[in-house]
Design a protein around this motif. Sequence first.
Motif, PDB file in Angstrom:
ATOM      1  N   VAL A  60       0.817  -1.225   0.000  1.00 13.11           N
ATOM      2  CA  VAL A  60       0.000   0.000   0.000  1.00 13.11           C
ATOM      3  C   VAL A  60       0.849   1.272   0.000  1.00 13.11           C
ATOM      4  N   PHE A  61       2.061   1.220   0.562  1.00 11.13           N
ATOM      5  CA  PHE A  61       2.928   2.401   0.593  1.00 11.13           C
ATOM      6  C   PHE A  61       3.376   2.826  -0.804  1.00 11.13           C
ATOM      7  N   ALA A  62       3.322   1.903  -1.767  1.00 14.96           N
ATOM      8  CA  ALA A  62       3.793   2.201  -3.131  1.00 14.96           C
ATOM      9  C   ALA A  62       2.690   2.745  -4.033  1.00 14.96           C
ATOM     10  N   THR A  63       1.467   2.902  -3.507  1.00 13.40           N
ATOM     11  CA  THR A  63       0.377   3.438  -4.325  1.00 13.40           C
ATOM     12  C   THR A  63       0.601   4.928  -4.591  1.00 13.40           C
ATOM     13  N   GLY A  64      -0.033   5.423  -5.654  1.00 11.57           N
ATOM     14  CA  GLY A  64       0.138   6.818  -6.040  1.00 11.57           C
ATOM     15  C   GLY A  64      -0.970   7.716  -5.531  1.00 11.57           C
ATOM     16  N   ASN A  65      -0.820   9.017  -5.770  1.00 12.46           N
ATOM     17  CA  ASN A  65      -1.825  10.018  -5.373  1.00 12.46           C
ATOM     18  C   ASN A  65      -2.289  10.869  -6.548  1.00 12.46           C
ATOM     19  N   ASP A  66      -1.953  10.457  -7.777  1.00 11.20           N
ATOM     20  CA  ASP A  66      -2.274  11.240  -8.960  1.00 11.20           C
ATOM     21  C   ASP A  66      -3.756  11.077  -9.305  1.00 11.20           C
ATOM     22  N   GLU A  67      -4.516  12.176  -9.189  1.00 14.76           N
ATOM     23  CA  GLU A  67      -5.950  12.111  -9.466  1.00 14.76           C
ATOM     24  C   GLU A  67      -6.239  11.817 -10.937  1.00 14.76           C
ATOM     25  N   LEU A  68      -5.261  12.102 -11.811  1.00 13.23           N
ATOM     26  CA  LEU A  68      -5.457  11.844 -13.237  1.00 13.23           C
ATOM     27  C   LEU A  68      -5.274  10.367 -13.581  1.00 13.23           C
ATOM     28  N   ARG A  69      -4.632   9.623 -12.658  1.00  9.79           N
ATOM     29  CA  ARG A  69      -4.454   8.183 -12.865  1.00  9.79           C
ATOM     30  C   ARG A  69      -4.973   7.430 -11.639  1.00  9.79           C
ATOM     31  N   PRO A  70      -6.304   7.414 -11.481  1.00  8.01           N
ATOM     32  CA  PRO A  70      -6.888   6.822 -10.264  1.00  8.01           C
ATOM     33  C   PRO A  70      -6.551   5.354 -10.060  1.00  8.01           C
ATOM     34  N   VAL A  71      -6.303   4.594 -11.154  1.00  4.95           N
ATOM     35  CA  VAL A  71      -6.014   3.155 -10.977  1.00  4.95           C
ATOM     36  C   VAL A  71      -4.740   2.945 -10.163  1.00  4.95           C
ATOM     37  N   MET A  72      -3.837   3.932 -10.186  1.00  9.72           N
ATOM     38  CA  MET A  72      -2.592   3.797  -9.433  1.00  9.72           C
ATOM     39  C   MET A  72      -2.748   4.191  -7.961  1.00  9.72           C
ATOM     40  N   SER A  73      -3.936   4.653  -7.582  1.00  8.79           N
ATOM     41  CA  SER A  73      -4.136   5.048  -6.179  1.00  8.79           C
ATOM     42  C   SER A  73      -4.638   3.887  -5.329  1.00  8.79           C
ATOM     43  N   GLY A  74      -4.664   2.687  -5.913  1.00  6.07           N
ATOM     44  CA  GLY A  74      -5.103   1.516  -5.161  1.00  6.07           C
ATOM     45  C   GLY A  74      -4.161   0.341  -5.355  1.00  6.07           C
ATOM     46  N   VAL A  75      -4.478  -0.762  -4.686  1.00 10.66           N
ATOM     47  CA  VAL A  75      -3.692  -2.000  -4.813  1.00 10.66           C
ATOM     48  C   VAL A  75      -4.461  -2.963  -5.720  1.00 10.66           C
ATOM     49  N   TYR A  76      -3.744  -3.506  -6.692  1.00  5.03           N
ATOM     50  CA  TYR A  76      -4.327  -4.424  -7.665  1.00  5.03           C
ATOM     51  C   TYR A  76      -4.288  -5.843  -7.106  1.00  5.03           C
ATOM     52  N   PHE A  77      -5.456  -6.487  -7.016  1.00  6.49           N
ATOM     53  CA  PHE A  77      -5.567  -7.879  -6.567  1.00  6.49           C
ATOM     54  C   PHE A  77      -5.744  -8.748  -7.812  1.00  6.49           C
ATOM     55  N   SER A  78      -4.808  -9.649  -8.061  1.00  5.82           N
ATOM     56  CA  SER A  78      -4.943 -10.593  -9.173  1.00  5.82           C
ATOM     57  C   SER A  78      -5.133 -11.984  -8.584  1.00  5.82           C
ATOM     58  N   LEU A  79      -6.353 -12.494  -8.684  1.00  5.44           N
ATOM     59  CA  LEU A  79      -6.698 -13.776  -8.078  1.00  5.44           C
ATOM     60  C   LEU A  79      -6.578 -14.880  -9.126  1.00  5.44           C
ATOM     61  N   GLU A  80      -5.802 -15.895  -8.810  1.00  4.72           N
ATOM     62  CA  GLU A  80      -5.608 -17.009  -9.728  1.00  4.72           C
ATOM     63  C   GLU A  80      -5.757 -18.333  -8.974  1.00  4.72           C
ATOM     64  N   LYS A  81      -5.890 -19.399  -9.731  1.00  2.11           N
ATOM     65  CA  LYS A  81      -6.075 -20.713  -9.102  1.00  2.11           C
ATOM     66  C   LYS A  81      -4.810 -21.225  -8.437  1.00  2.11           C
ATOM     67  N   ASP A  82      -3.648 -20.651  -8.822  1.00  2.00           N
ATOM     68  CA  ASP A  82      -2.390 -21.121  -8.220  1.00  2.00           C
ATOM     69  C   ASP A  82      -1.767 -20.083  -7.289  1.00  2.00           C
ATOM     70  N   GLY A  83      -2.508 -19.017  -6.967  1.00  2.23           N
ATOM     71  CA  GLY A  83      -1.989 -18.019  -6.040  1.00  2.23           C
ATOM     72  C   GLY A  83      -2.649 -16.666  -6.221  1.00  2.23           C
ATOM     73  N   ILE A  84      -2.264 -15.726  -5.374  1.00  2.00           N
ATOM     74  CA  ILE A  84      -2.796 -14.357  -5.450  1.00  2.00           C
ATOM     75  C   ILE A  84      -1.620 -13.389  -5.532  1.00  2.00           C
ATOM     76  N   THR A  85      -1.720 -12.432  -6.457  1.00  2.00           N
ATOM     77  CA  THR A  85      -0.689 -11.415  -6.630  1.00  2.00           C
ATOM     78  C   THR A  85      -1.264 -10.061  -6.265  1.00  2.00           C
ATOM     79  N   PHE A  86      -0.511  -9.301  -5.466  1.00  2.00           N
ATOM     80  CA  PHE A  86      -0.897  -7.946  -5.056  1.00  2.00           C
ATOM     81  C   PHE A  86       0.136  -6.987  -5.647  1.00  2.00           C
ATOM     82  N   VAL A  87      -0.326  -5.932  -6.309  1.00  2.81           N
ATOM     83  CA  VAL A  87       0.593  -5.008  -6.979  1.00  2.81           C
ATOM     84  C   VAL A  87       0.217  -3.571  -6.645  1.00  2.81           C
ATOM     85  N   ALA A  88       1.237  -2.730  -6.425  1.00  2.39           N
ATOM     86  CA  ALA A  88       1.023  -1.299  -6.232  1.00  2.39           C
ATOM     87  C   ALA A  88       2.133  -0.534  -6.931  1.00  2.39           C
ATOM     88  N   THR A  89       1.777   0.591  -7.551  1.00  2.00           N
ATOM     89  CA  THR A  89       2.795   1.421  -8.205  1.00  2.00           C
ATOM     90  C   THR A  89       2.317   2.867  -8.290  1.00  2.00           C
TER      91      THR A  89
END
Length: 373
Positions: A144-173
């Motif tokens: 969560v510390f790596a998330t952004g604050n740019d209002e023009l790029r709202p997708v970067m202001s959150g953490v991406y959850f990628s759910l898969e059958k062999d694991g879960i990946t969390f991404v922030a940038t």
Amino acid sequence: MKFIVSSSNLLKQLTSISGVLNTSSNLPILGYYLFDVKDKKLVVSGSDLESTMISEINLDKADDDMKVCIPAKLLLDMLKTFSDQPLTFSVDAKSFGIEVSSDTGKYKLAGTNGDEFPRLPEMESSSSLKIDSGILFNAINKTVFATGNDELRPVMSGVYFSLEKDGITFVATDAHKLVKYRRSDCKSGKAASFIMPKKPLNLIKSLVSNMSTDVEIEYNETNASFTFENYKLVSRLIDGKYPNYDAVIPKENPNEMLIDRQLFLNSIRRVSIFSNKTTHQVRLAIKGSDLQVSAEDLDYSNEATERLNCNYKGEDITIGFNSRFIIEMLNNLESDEVKLLLSAPNRAGLLSPSEKEASEDIVMLVMPVMLSQ
């Protein structure tokens, strides 16, 4: 309508969900808690429209079901002054006036109709999975510390959850730094992905930090809910397509440095005090087993240099980084030693722990800053 509740228990639950409240909103109702009494249970809700936090309390006594909104700040300020004792809440069904009786006095508050409180979204066509609270805490804490604050790029202001059958990946940038955290010991029945805003994630992180329980995550196209112990958080998801994070992670990194994490962290903290206050740039010059950490602020004639021992394989390299990003990353890694992978002075560096659990994989990427000659 009356109910009796422990003052300390009520204060604990209200404080734990108070972080969701939006006191600066133009909607006055968002400065209220919703009290919903049903079957000798008190369900308390707080909301900022984007997220709603709910806590459930067993009541000592309740003579009727009811719903009323109570001013949050006034109630919290009052509860903080009590030692643990039973409090009796009496609510006027017509005026929604509230009288609180304690061992020593009576206090009157002006409430409002509970039906005015924002309604919880219906979780239609949803999917769900369970995840251990400790795993979820680590995933949020490390991203969560790596998330952004740019209002023009709202997708970067959150953490991406990628759910898969062999694991879960969390991404922030935030485009300057990126964290990819993967767990193979928690799986999803179906492949899916969503972007959670940082504010509700920080609320979840603070609540589950000392818990050992399962968290049920339910999600659909627009919302996600997290249920654990006597809490529930429902949040609107960030709409949009998350950037292709794998494409920016360099695959060929022939230069590898292994160094004591705390030693490296302390050195960068000290040296960065002397860096330019705009760029926060520190320079890493690696030659053999010798790492030189330096910074300068030409405007004020400040400079600092330190030499550290490291274990290095690769060509001599000099590269610049924003010290704040490196410090954040080192603070969020726990291993005694860290590995820094480099390819060129103008390519991203990859920071990772030297030792990790078999089911855990973490990569922290930091973009370089151009060095002034």
